[in-house]
Design a protein around this motif. Structure first.
Motif, PDB file in Angstrom:
ATOM      1  N   UNK A 203      42.926  14.604  32.483  1.00  0.00           N
ATOM      2  CA  UNK A 203      41.594  15.125  32.179  1.00  0.00           C
ATOM      3  C   UNK A 203      40.463  14.203  32.617  1.00  0.00           C
ATOM      4  N   UNK A 204      40.810  13.008  33.102  1.00  0.00           N
ATOM      5  CA  UNK A 204      39.798  12.046  33.573  1.00  0.00           C
ATOM      6  C   UNK A 204      39.989  11.847  35.084  1.00  0.00           C
ATOM      7  N   UNK A 205      40.390  10.642  35.518  1.00  0.00           N
ATOM      8  CA  UNK A 205      40.528  10.413  36.966  1.00  0.00           C
ATOM      9  C   UNK A 205      41.829  10.959  37.553  1.00  0.00           C
ATOM     10  N   UNK A 206      42.767  11.305  36.675  1.00  0.00           N
ATOM     11  CA  UNK A 206      44.064  11.850  37.104  1.00  0.00           C
ATOM     12  C   UNK A 206      44.759  10.954  38.131  1.00  0.00           C
ATOM     13  N   UNK A 207      44.963   9.702  37.771  1.00  0.00           N
ATOM     14  CA  UNK A 207      45.637   8.758  38.664  1.00  0.00           C
ATOM     15  C   UNK A 207      47.121   8.638  38.317  1.00  0.00           C
ATOM     16  N   UNK A 208      47.955   8.654  39.339  1.00  0.00           N
ATOM     17  CA  UNK A 208      49.399   8.545  39.121  1.00  0.00           C
ATOM     18  C   UNK A 208      49.878   7.101  39.141  1.00  0.00           C
TER      19      UNK A 208
ATOM     20  N   UNK B 181      25.800  13.708  22.363  1.00  0.00           N
ATOM     21  CA  UNK B 181      25.756  15.095  21.898  1.00  0.00           C
ATOM     22  C   UNK B 181      27.141  15.578  21.460  1.00  0.00           C
ATOM     23  N   UNK B 182      28.156  15.249  22.260  1.00  0.00           N
ATOM     24  CA  UNK B 182      29.524  15.655  21.919  1.00  0.00           C
ATOM     25  C   UNK B 182      30.001  14.959  20.646  1.00  0.00           C
ATOM     26  N   UNK B 183      29.647  13.682  20.505  1.00  0.00           N
ATOM     27  CA  UNK B 183      30.022  12.949  19.289  1.00  0.00           C
ATOM     28  C   UNK B 183      29.390  13.606  18.054  1.00  0.00           C
TER      29      UNK B 183
ATOM     30  N   UNK C 268      43.813  19.558  24.933  1.00  0.00           N
ATOM     31  CA  UNK C 268      44.863  20.328  25.609  1.00  0.00           C
ATOM     32  C   UNK C 268      46.197  19.565  25.695  1.00  0.00           C
ATOM     33  N   UNK C 269      46.130  18.267  25.936  1.00  0.00           N
ATOM     34  CA  UNK C 269      47.358  17.470  26.031  1.00  0.00           C
ATOM     35  C   UNK C 269      48.009  17.204  24.687  1.00  0.00           C
TER      36      UNK C 269
ATOM     37  N   UNK D 203      34.113  20.001  27.617  1.00  0.00           N
ATOM     38  CA  UNK D 203      35.094  19.638  28.632  1.00  0.00           C
ATOM     39  C   UNK D 203      36.006  18.528  28.137  1.00  0.00           C
ATOM     40  N   UNK D 204      37.140  18.421  28.789  1.00  0.00           N
ATOM     41  CA  UNK D 204      38.201  17.535  28.305  1.00  0.00           C
ATOM     42  C   UNK D 204      37.805  16.065  28.415  1.00  0.00           C
TER      43      UNK D 204
END
Lengths: 310, 310
Positions: free
Chosen positions: A100-105, B46-48, B99-100, B118-119
C-alpha cells in the motif's frame, strides 16, 4: 571562531575501524533487546528481527553515540537510546516497503518483510518495533546511568517522538508519496527530505548530545550539524539510486525514477545535487567548531555520509 | 475483607452522567493535542482526526481517569495519559481495518480510515497516532502536575508501551489473525483476548492508579481489576457482534462469524460466554474491596463494560 582543519578529521582507515566497532556494539545491544520478550520465538518477533538484522548500516545509532562521545559522554549512557533510534528507522522501512506504500520487494538485497512474512505480519512488526523503541527508552531510564537525570530522558523521548511522527518522518513519508508523478520545487523537496530523513538523523545527534551531557550551546551546534547531515544523507541516497551499484546498495538502480519520485537529481540535476551534498557537508563541519579537536570522528562521519557506496 | 455492596455502586443514571461528562473532558483534551501541530491542516492530520473523532466511547481514558480518582488523584493529573491511551487505541483500529488485515469498510457506522483517505494515508495516520501518544506523554511530564515525580511518568510510559506492543496488543492482533478458520481452545482464546484487548485496558487502570498517587497495594488491586474487566470487555464485544444492533454498534452483525474468527461465543457458546462475562465482572468487583466506598463509580463502570449496547 576556529574551523575544523583536516588535522581534526580522523583518517578513512580509522573511521572504518570506528564504524565497524560501533556497529558491533550496537548489534550486541540490539540482541539484548529480545531478552525482555518471550523466550519462545513467535512469527511476530521473527519478522521484527528479520528486518532489524537485515544488514543496516546502524548510522543513526552510531551518530547518536558519536555525538555523546563528542561532548564527553560515554557509549554506555546512550546505547539504549541509540537502539531505539534503529528500531524506529527499521519500522519506517518495513512500512515504506508495504504494497500500500512503495510496494518494494527488495531492501538491502533481501526480500522485504511483507515478502517474507506477509502483509499483515509486516504491518504489525512495524507497529511493534515502533512501540518497542519507547519501551526500550523507558527501561533505559529505570536501569540506566544514574548520572543522567530523568528530565533529560523525558526530553530525549519527546525529541525522538517529535522527529518520528506527524511533525517529522511520517509527514515526510506522506509528502514523498504525494510527490510521485508531480512537479516538485526545490523548496518543497528540501522540506520533504528534511522531514522524511533529516528529522530522525537530527534527533539522533540531538539526543546523543543531550544524554551525553552537552551544554545548551553544544546541543544547539549538534542540532545544526544534524540538520545539514540529514539533508546530505538523503541527497547521497538519491544519487546512489541513480548511479550506485545495485550489488552494493541492495536496491535496484533507478527505482526512484521508475516511480517518478521527486529526488535531488530529478529536481536539481545530478551534478548540482552532487555539489549541493558536498556543500551541506562543508556547512555541517563548520558547526563542529565548538567541539574543537573532539569532533574529529564526527567530521569524518560527515564526509562518510556523502561518500559511502551504500 | 469487605466486599463492595450494591450501596457502593453509583446508580445507572449517575454513571450515565459521569460517562457523558468525562467523555466531554477527554474530547476537549484530545482537541488540544492538535495545537502542537501545524496550523494548516494536512491530509495526514485530517486522517488522524477523522478516526480519532469517529465517535469512540473513550472507555480507556475514562477508566484511566476513574482509576486516578478512585485512589484520590485528580483528572487533571492523568488527562494527557488518558489521551495517549485513546491515541494508541485509535491507531490500532485503523491498522486492524486495513485491507492487509481485517479489511473492514465500516467502523462505528462510518467508512474506515483507508476507505476515506486511501491505504497509504491510513497506514501513516496509524503510525503517527502511535508516535503522538509518546510525544503527548513526554510533554505531559514537562508541562504537567509537578506533584507527580518523573520516575512515575517513566513507569507509565513503560507500562503503556509494554501493553501496546509485542508483549501486548500487537501480539494479540497477530494471534487474532492466526485464529481465523482454525480450531482455537478456550485457553488459547483467553490469552489472545488478554493480549488483544485486555492489556491496554489493564494498562489504563494501572497508569491511572500509578499517576493518581495510589500505593503499591492499590495499584496491584487496580491491575487485577483491569485484568478481569479487559477480558469482560472483549467477551461483551464478541457477544454484541452476534446479537447486537448494527445501528447502535456501527459494525455489521455477524462479521466475526463471516471471517470465522475465534470469539467467546464461537468457542464457548453464547450462553456460556454471557455467564463468563458476568462472572468476570463479579470477580473484578471483588478486587475493588480495598478502595471501599471510593470504588462506587469503578464498580458501576465494571457492570457497564458488559451491559453496554455498543
Amino acid at each position: 571562531m576556529k574551523t575544523p582543519s583536516m588535522n581534526n578529521v580522523c583518517d578513512p582507515g580509522d573511521l572504518h575501524a570506528y564504524l565497524t566497532h560501533k556497529r558491533q556494539r550496537v548489534n550486541q545491544a540490539l540482541d539484548r533487546i529480545w531478552e525482555r520478550y518471550e523466550a519462545r520465538p513467535t512469527p511476530l518477533l521473527e519478522a521484527m528481527r528479520y528486518s532489524l538484522e537485515a544488514g543496516g548500516k546502524r548510522l543513526r545509532p552510531i551518530l547518536c553515540i558519536c555525538a555523546a562521545e563528542t561532548v564527553g559522554g560515554s557509549e554506555n549512557t546512550v546505547i539504549e537510546a541509540a537502539c531505539a533510534l534503529e528500531l524506529i528507522h527499521t519500522y519506517s522501512l518495513i512500512h515504506d516497503d508495504l504494497p500500500g506504500m512503495d510496494n518494494d520487494d527488495f531492501r538491502r538485497g533481501k526480500p522485504t518483510c511483507h515478502k517474507m512474512y506477509g502483509e499483515a505480519t509486516a504491518i504489525l512488526a512495524g507497529d511493534a518495533l515502533l512501540t518497542a523503541a519507547f519501551e526500550v527508552l523507558a527501561e533505559a531510564v529505570q536501569q540506566g546511568d544514574a548520572r543522567v537525570p530523568d528530565f533529560k530522558w523525558i526530553e530525549a523521548i519527546r525529541v525522538i517522538a517529535r522527529a518520528s511522527g506527524v511533525s517529522g518522518m511520517v509527514q515526510g513519508q506522506m509528502l514523498d508519496l504525494a510527490s510521485e508523478k508531480k512537479a516538485v520545487s526545490w523548496e518543497e523537496l528540501k522540506i520533504l527530505q528534511q522531514l522524511k530523513t533529516g528529522a530522525l538523523i537530527q534527533a539522533s545527534l540531538h539526543v546523543g548530545a543531550l544524554l551525553g551531557g552537552g551544554d545548551s550551546r553544544q546541543i544547539q551546534a549538534m542540532c545544526a550539524f544534524g540538520g545539514y547531515i540529514g539533508l546530505a544523507f538523503q541527497m547521497a541516497d538519491d544519487i546512489l539510486n541513480v548511479e550506485g551499484d545495485a550489488r552494493i546498495t541492495g536496491k535496484p538502480v533507478g527505482s526512484d525514477a521508475a516511480l517518478q519520485k521527486a529526488t535531488g537529481p530529478s529536481v536539481l540535476g545530478l551534478d548540482a545535487a552532487r555539489a549541493y551534498a558536498k556543500d551541506l557537508v562543508d556547512r555541517a563541519r563548520e558547526e563542529l567548531a565548538v567541539f574543537e579537536e573532539n569532533a574529529a570522528v564526527l567530521a569524518a562521519l560527515a564526509r562518510y555520509v556523502v561518500e559511502r557506496d551504500r
